[in-house]
Design an enzyme around this catalytic site. Structure first.
Site, PDB file in Angstrom:
ATOM      1  N   PHE A   1       0.821  -1.222   0.000  1.00  0.00           N
ATOM      2  CA  PHE A   1       0.000   0.000   0.000  1.00  0.00           C
ATOM      3  C   PHE A   1       0.853   1.270   0.000  1.00  0.00           C
ATOM      4  O   PHE A   1       1.944   1.294   0.567  1.00  0.00           O
ATOM      5  CB  PHE A   1      -0.827   0.055   1.292  1.00  0.00           C
ATOM      6  CG  PHE A   1      -2.210  -0.533   1.196  1.00  0.00           C
ATOM      7  CD1 PHE A   1      -2.849  -0.726   0.001  1.00  0.00           C
ATOM      8  CD2 PHE A   1      -2.873  -0.888   2.367  1.00  0.00           C
ATOM      9  CE1 PHE A   1      -4.130  -1.255  -0.051  1.00  0.00           C
ATOM     10  CE2 PHE A   1      -4.154  -1.418   2.332  1.00  0.00           C
ATOM     11  CZ  PHE A   1      -4.775  -1.604   1.118  1.00  0.00           C
ATOM     12  N   GLU A   2       0.306   2.341  -0.572  1.00  0.00           N
ATOM     13  CA  GLU A   2       0.901   3.686  -0.483  1.00  0.00           C
ATOM     14  C   GLU A   2       2.349   3.728  -0.985  1.00  0.00           C
ATOM     15  O   GLU A   2       3.186   4.452  -0.477  1.00  0.00           O
ATOM     16  CB  GLU A   2       0.862   4.206   0.970  1.00  0.00           C
ATOM     17  CG  GLU A   2      -0.451   4.035   1.690  1.00  0.00           C
ATOM     18  CD  GLU A   2      -1.563   4.930   1.131  1.00  0.00           C
ATOM     19  OE1 GLU A   2      -1.303   5.706   0.187  1.00  0.00           O
ATOM     20  OE2 GLU A   2      -2.698   4.851   1.633  1.00  0.00           O
ATOM     21  N   GLY A   3       2.620   2.935  -2.001  1.00  0.00           N
ATOM     22  CA  GLY A   3       3.986   2.813  -2.506  1.00  0.00           C
ATOM     23  C   GLY A   3       4.683   1.701  -1.761  1.00  0.00           C
ATOM     24  O   GLY A   3       4.679   1.660  -0.529  1.00  0.00           O
TER      25      GLY A   3
END
Length: 603
Positions: free
Chosen positions: A411-413
């Site tokens: 997630f989120e990079g």
């Protein structure tokens, strides 16, 4: 709590080259009674509405259940914590919204739906929307009347988000953009009323280089979707592929300016990263509680397994890592809050100030995303081990915790991307003159050629020896980073292994320093006798950090240095990663015994 006027101004990333005084950091023990009550109401919501229905949520065949739970969260105000009061929210400070993220972090799939709505679904409008867009959408999102989803990722564009192929073409009458494309891994996709969608505008046969963001209502039409994805974990989170087929979006629903979409995506991810970190802390705390209680209940050889040293080590190590991660997260969160207030005092609007503050501390956001998600993974893995055979049973809570935790490193990079971003942002700021990294790095390079400093530390100063250790760890990171820059220059970006080594050094330094500063400040508030366990936690983490910094530094140095340079740098690294012996086994036992006695996580 220290007022903004009395806090020393610090820039993002400066922790690596500046000393921080304990009085200048915020610690979780400073949350007010009102803030703690807000957090408790979040935990009560999980206890009454979410935890009893975890199986039902995971097995739901349609999105209605999650949507109804979001409705209930909206009624309690959990969806409007970060939205200003004028738009129907509560306008909480950044660190208070972090506390809410932590308190709801143990909600498994629900936490994912909640964070997607309140974060990446709502904040683009709050930070980048014009007044008409804010007035139209934010009250509905803050109340839960409408649910939001964020559509960035495509089949061929994940980490390289700006390579997306979704197109937006202006209609002949100039009143709308016609959007065509495919998005995937869209959280809340099945029940969202509003989508933040990123597309490239095509005009005259030419396609823009950068993305543009649009606010798309489900009622606009031209939106279809696949069935929910079958996932390893967070099975109750409604995740789908979304297709836009000649979806007509009014021109006034462009978010911000044309071509500004990639910047929006990057800046909103900064928020998501640090919020994910504290949510991971919240989830890990609940797993630690379950592990402690099971260890007290489970008997082998006629005694509870919590009496065994191997189990105590596991329980204490959970606490050690959690203490450091929590300390670092709220330290960064308060830095962001202070920067927001400072920028507002200089005349920026609330939205502009929040954006610039988050951009300023993007390095710390990336660091915390990595640290928090990996602490959670460690805790759930050891949680399974404490449960033993039952840990592998789908009827025990570790099954879901283990599976659900894994997504957080993606997630989120991904954590790899965030590691490389950490170093990339540090170096770019140095090249722009915003951060003086090369001056200290050159000083360290000169120092390793000189006679070592054998002076003793001032025992009268709190944590003087530990702070000297941290200062030396910073020198180690600067030495390795400086040498790598000189060796590879502009090609350093191709040396991803080295970048990740340097990032690991920075991450451990930030976490260890945060744990020491928190403990020092807490001793100043409560007295040393009341903080012996916190000191144990901080000291155990510092000793681990020294080992990790040494290991990462050695890996980096041996990958690019040779001959005399190699020998000198390894000697320098050894000098900078020295620490006085400390009995971590006994310290961990004290920590574990206290939690075992209370039958819960107590820090």
């Amino acid at each position: 709590m220290i007022s903004v006027e009395n806090r020393a101004s610090i820039k993002g990333g400066e922790f690596l080259i500046k000393d921080t005084d304990a009085s200048q950091v915020f610690i979780p023990e400073e949350f007010t009674e009102e803030q703690l009550m807000i957090a408790q109401s979040c935990r009560d919501f999980l206890a009454t509405e979410i935890w009893p229905r975890l199986d039902e949520i995971d097995q739901a065949k349609s999105p209605e259940l999650m949507s109804s739970l979001m409705d209930k969260a909206g009624e309690l105000g959990l969806l409007g914590t970060a939205v200003p009061e004028e738009y129907g929210g509560f306008g909480m400070s950044f660190n208070t919204s972090m506390l809410v993220a932590e308190a709801t972090g143990a909600g498994h799939s629900f936490s994912v739906a909640l964070s997607a709505h309140t974060g990446i679904g709502t904040l683009p409008i709050l930070y980048y929307g014009n007044e008409a867009q804010k007035n139209n959408y934010l009250p509905k999102l803050a109340s839960g009347e409408w649910k939001a989803a964020y559509c960035l990722t495509e089949p061929d564009s994940g980490s390289d988000a700006n390579s997306g192929k979704t197109k937006a073409v202006l209609s002949e009458d100039g009143k709308s953009y016609v959007i065509n494309g495919q998005k995937m891994w869209i959280t809340n996709g099945g029940f969202a009323d509003l989508f933040i969608v990123f597309a490239k505008i095509e005009e005259g046969g030419k396609t823009d280089k950068n993305l543009t963001a649009f606010i798309i209502e489900k009622t606009f039409g031209g939106i279809t979707m696949n069935e929910p994805e079958h996932k390893m974990g967070i099975k109750g989170s409604d995740t789908r592929q979304i297709f836009f087929n000649d979806c007509h979006v009014p021109v006034e629903n462009m978010l911000s300016e044309r071509g500004n979409g990639f910047k929006i995506a990057v800046n909103i991810l900064n928020v998501g990263r640090i919020k994910l970190a504290v949510a991971a802390v919240g989830g890990a705390k609940e797993v630690a509680v379950q592990a402690i209680q099971y260890a007290n209940e489970r008997k082998q050889f006629g005694v509870a397994i919590s009496t065994f040293g191997a189990i105590k080590h596991k329980l204490a190590e959970m606490a050690v890592k959690l203490y450091a991660s929590e300390s670092a997260a709220y330290r960064a969160g308060q830095n962001i809050d202070d920067a927001i207030e400072d920028l507002k005092a200089k005349g920026l609007s609330d939205a502009e100030a929040k954006l610039k503050a988050l951009e300023q501390f993007a390095i710390e956001c990336a660091i915390m995303k990595v640290h928090g998600s990996e602490v959670l993974d460690y805790v759930v893995d050891e949680g399974v081990q404490v449960y033993g055979g039952m840990g592998f049973s789908a009827d025990a809570p570790m099954d879901r915790a283990y599976r659900d935790s894994r997504i957080n490193r993606i997630f989120e990079g991904t954590n790899e991307i965030n590691r490389m971003l950490t170093v990339d942002m540090l170096l770019k700021r140095a090249m722009k003159g915003e951060l003086d990294l090369m001056g200290p790095a050159m000083a360290v390079a000169k120092e390793i050629m000189s006679i070592p400093d054998f002076s003793t530390t001032d025992d009268e100063v709190a944590f003087a020896a530990e702070k000297k250790v941290i200062k030396n760890l910073k020198k180690a990171a600067l030495m390795v980073a400086g040498a790598a820059v000189q060796k590879f220059m502009m090609k350093l970006s191709e040396e991803q292994e080295i970048l990740m080594n340097v990032a690991d050094m920075a991450i451990e330094i930030y976490a260890a320093e945060s744990a020491i500063l928190r403990t020092e400040k807490l001793i100043g508030i409560k007295g040393e006798a009341a903080c012996t366990l916190q000191k144990d936690l901080a000291m155990c983490y510092l000793h681990e950090a020294v080992e990790k910094v040494n290991s990462a530094g050695k890996s980096a140095i041996m990958s690019f240095a040779e001959g005399d340079e190699l020998r000198v740098m390894l000697m320098g690294l050894k000098r900078f990663t020295k620490i006085e012996p400390f009995n971590t086994k006994t310290a961990r036992r004290r920590v574990a015994d206290a939690m075992i006695s209370e039958n819960k996580y107590i820090f």
